[in-house]
Design a protein around this motif. Sequence first.
Motif, mmCIF file in Angstrom:
data_model
loop_
_atom_site.group_PDB
_atom_site.id
_atom_site.type_symbol
_atom_site.label_atom_id
_atom_site.label_comp_id
_atom_site.label_asym_id
_atom_site.label_seq_id
_atom_site.Cartn_x
_atom_site.Cartn_y
_atom_site.Cartn_z
ATOM 1 N N VAL A 161 0.830 -1.207 0.000
ATOM 2 C CA VAL A 161 0.000 0.000 0.000
ATOM 3 C C VAL A 161 0.866 1.260 0.000
ATOM 4 O O VAL A 161 0.599 2.221 -0.733
ATOM 5 N N MET A 162 1.915 1.259 0.811
ATOM 6 C CA MET A 162 2.796 2.435 0.897
ATOM 7 C C MET A 162 3.507 2.691 -0.425
ATOM 8 O O MET A 162 3.629 3.835 -0.871
ATOM 9 N N ILE A 163 3.983 1.624 -1.046
ATOM 10 C CA ILE A 163 4.671 1.771 -2.335
ATOM 11 C C ILE A 163 3.708 2.298 -3.390
ATOM 12 O O ILE A 163 4.036 3.194 -4.172
ATOM 13 N N GLY A 164 2.484 1.726 -3.406
ATOM 14 C CA GLY A 164 1.473 2.195 -4.355
ATOM 15 C C GLY A 164 1.137 3.657 -4.136
ATOM 16 O O GLY A 164 1.005 4.431 -5.086
ATOM 17 N N GLY A 165 0.998 4.065 -2.854
ATOM 18 C CA GLY A 165 0.709 5.462 -2.541
ATOM 19 C C GLY A 165 1.823 6.391 -2.973
ATOM 20 O O GLY A 165 1.574 7.492 -3.465
ATOM 21 N N ALA A 166 3.080 5.929 -2.796
ATOM 22 C CA ALA A 166 4.237 6.746 -3.196
ATOM 23 C C ALA A 166 4.280 6.916 -4.711
ATOM 24 O O ALA A 166 4.566 8.002 -5.219
ATOM 25 N N VAL A 167 3.992 5.840 -5.442
ATOM 26 C CA VAL A 167 4.007 5.896 -6.909
ATOM 27 C C VAL A 167 2.910 6.830 -7.421
ATOM 28 O O VAL A 167 3.127 7.638 -8.334
ATOM 29 N N LEU A 168 1.712 6.729 -6.827
ATOM 30 C CA LEU A 168 0.575 7.544 -7.265
ATOM 31 C C LEU A 168 0.509 8.900 -6.562
ATOM 32 O O LEU A 168 -0.405 9.688 -6.812
ATOM 33 N N LYS A 169 1.480 9.141 -5.657
ATOM 34 C CA LYS A 169 1.530 10.400 -4.904
ATOM 35 C C LYS A 169 0.205 10.672 -4.192
ATOM 36 O O LYS A 169 -0.357 11.775 -4.250
ATOM 37 N N THR A 170 -0.277 9.631 -3.539
ATOM 38 C CA THR A 170 -1.552 9.697 -2.836
ATOM 39 C C THR A 170 -1.369 9.269 -1.385
ATOM 40 O O THR A 170 -0.683 8.274 -1.117
ATOM 41 N N ALA A 171 -1.955 10.007 -0.461
ATOM 42 C CA ALA A 171 -1.883 9.628 0.954
ATOM 43 C C ALA A 171 -2.630 8.324 1.174
ATOM 44 O O ALA A 171 -3.739 8.130 0.651
ATOM 45 N N VAL A 172 -2.023 7.416 1.912
ATOM 46 C CA VAL A 172 -2.647 6.125 2.174
ATOM 47 C C VAL A 172 -3.082 6.055 3.636
ATOM 48 O O VAL A 172 -2.509 6.707 4.506
ATOM 49 N N ILE A 173 -4.104 5.262 3.882
ATOM 50 C CA ILE A 173 -4.640 5.102 5.226
ATOM 51 C C ILE A 173 -4.549 3.635 5.622
ATOM 52 O O ILE A 173 -5.092 2.765 4.935
ATOM 53 N N VAL A 174 -3.835 3.381 6.709
ATOM 54 C CA VAL A 174 -3.756 2.035 7.274
ATOM 55 C C VAL A 174 -4.273 2.125 8.702
ATOM 56 O O VAL A 174 -3.613 2.703 9.577
ATOM 57 N N ARG A 175 -5.454 1.593 8.930
ATOM 58 C CA ARG A 175 -6.060 1.710 10.249
ATOM 59 C C ARG A 175 -5.407 0.752 11.243
ATOM 60 O O ARG A 175 -5.348 -0.455 10.978
ATOM 61 N N PRO A 176 -4.939 1.243 12.387
ATOM 62 C CA PRO A 176 -4.347 0.370 13.410
ATOM 63 C C PRO A 176 -5.302 -0.721 13.865
ATOM 64 O O PRO A 176 -4.874 -1.841 14.167
ATOM 65 N N SER A 177 -6.599 -0.395 13.911
ATOM 66 C CA SER A 177 -7.589 -1.382 14.353
ATOM 67 C C SER A 177 -7.616 -2.588 13.427
ATOM 68 O O SER A 177 -7.782 -3.729 13.869
ATOM 69 N N VAL A 178 -7.426 -2.336 12.123
ATOM 70 C CA VAL A 178 -7.417 -3.439 11.154
ATOM 71 C C VAL A 178 -6.175 -4.294 11.351
ATOM 72 O O VAL A 178 -6.231 -5.530 11.270
ATOM 73 N N VAL A 179 -5.039 -3.645 11.641
ATOM 74 C CA VAL A 179 -3.788 -4.380 11.868
ATOM 75 C C VAL A 179 -3.914 -5.264 13.106
ATOM 76 O O VAL A 179 -3.568 -6.452 13.082
#
Length: 402
Positions: free
Chosen positions: A350-368
Motif C-alpha cells: 500500500v505504501m509503495i502504491g501510494g508513493a508511486v501515485l503520490k496519494t496519501a494512504v490510510i492504514v487503520r491500526p484497528s485493522v492491523v
Amino acid sequence: MLIENMSMAIHAIKSNKMRSFLTMLGIIIGIGSVIAIVSVGDSMRNVFKDAYKDVGVNRAIILVSWEVEDFRYSDYFDRDELDRVKEVFRDKIEYIDTNSSADAEAVNRLKKVKFDFQGVDYNFTDVQPQNIIYGRFINEADVKKAANHVVLEDKGAVKLFGTADCVGRTFRMTVDKDTQEYTVVGVYHKDLSPMAAMLLGNGQNQAGFIPDTVVSKKGGRFRVLNVYVRDGVNMKEFQPMITRYVAKIKGRKESEIMVNTVKDEMGSMDTTLSAMSAAVGGIAAISLLVGGIGIMNIMMVSVTERTREIGIRKALGARTKDIMIQFLTESALMSACGGIIGIILGVAIVMIGGAVLKTAVIVRPSVVVLAVGFSGMVGIFFGLYPASKAAKADPIEALRYE
C-alpha cells in the motif's frame, strides 16, 4: 509453562524452516491481501472525500426534474429568479450561480487549446478558494459587464502562450457561436495527485474560469441553480425549504423539484466503496481458510512425526492438557508469525502504491490489530484437532512408535 511451550514451539518451527514458511504462506497471503484491500478502500474513500472538497461539500444543485411530463421553457431559471432566491435565503446561502460552463477552443496565433471554462460569480473564491499565482480572479465588474475576461489554470496557460505568466494577453474563442477576443486577467495553480486527477476525469481539456454572465447571457435562461450554503446550515433542513420556495415560483409540485446535494453523493459513494471493500476483503479472507487448513495439515504431520516424543513426555508426567497446549501454542505461533509477515507485506504494498501515485494512504491500526488477532485465532482453531489427537495418544503405544 507458557515460556517453555513457546520455546518448544520456536524450536519445532526452526527445525523445519522451509516447511514452516510454506505452511505460513497461506496466512501471509491472506492477511496481506486483507490489509492491502481494506487500506486501498479507505485510501480511495479519502481521495474521493478530497475530490468532493474541490466540488464543495456544502453544495446543492436545484432544478425542475426532467421527468415531469409537461416540461416547459419557463421551467428554466432566469436572473430575476436567481436574485430572488439569493435574497430570500441570504442568511443561509453563501454563494449562488447558474452552474454555467463553456467548452471552447482557445486560439492564439497557430496554437489551439481546448478549455472547459466554469462560469462563476465574483465571490466564488469565498466558497472555493483558488491559488492565484498571477493577476487576479474574476471580479464584480467583470460579472456585471459580462466582460470577456478569463482566469486560466497554469497548465493551460503554458500550452496556449508558452508561459504561465500571461496576464493581459488575449486569444480568440467561440462561445455560444459568438467568436470574440478574450483577455487573461489571472492564472491559478491547482495541486492534484495522479489518483485524484484520474478520478476527477480531467481528460484532454484544460480548465479555467469565466464570468457566468458571459456564458449565460444576461437575458438568457439556465437549467439549474448552483448553491453553496453557509457553514452551520443544516442541509437536511435547508432542502425542504428551498424545494418549497422553488416549487412556488415555478408553479410546480414539490415532488417535481430536484435538490441534489454533494453530501448525498458523498454518502452514496462512501457506502458503495465500503461495500466493495468489504466484499473484496471477504473474498481475500478466504485464503485465510486455505492457510488454516494448511496449518492443520502440517500439524497433523508434526503430531505423527513426534509420536514418540509425546509418549516420553506423558511417561515423564505430562498431562493431557499440557500436550494439547504445547501443540496449540505451536500452531498459534506459526499462524501469528504468518500474520505479522502478511501485515508487513500488505502495508508495504500500500505504501509503495501510494508513493508511486503520490496519494496519501490510510492504514487503520484497528485493522492491523484485528488481523494479528484473527491470524492467531485461525492457528488455534485449526490446531485444535491435531493438538487433541496428540493429547489423547496412548503413552504405551506412543513409546512403541517407530
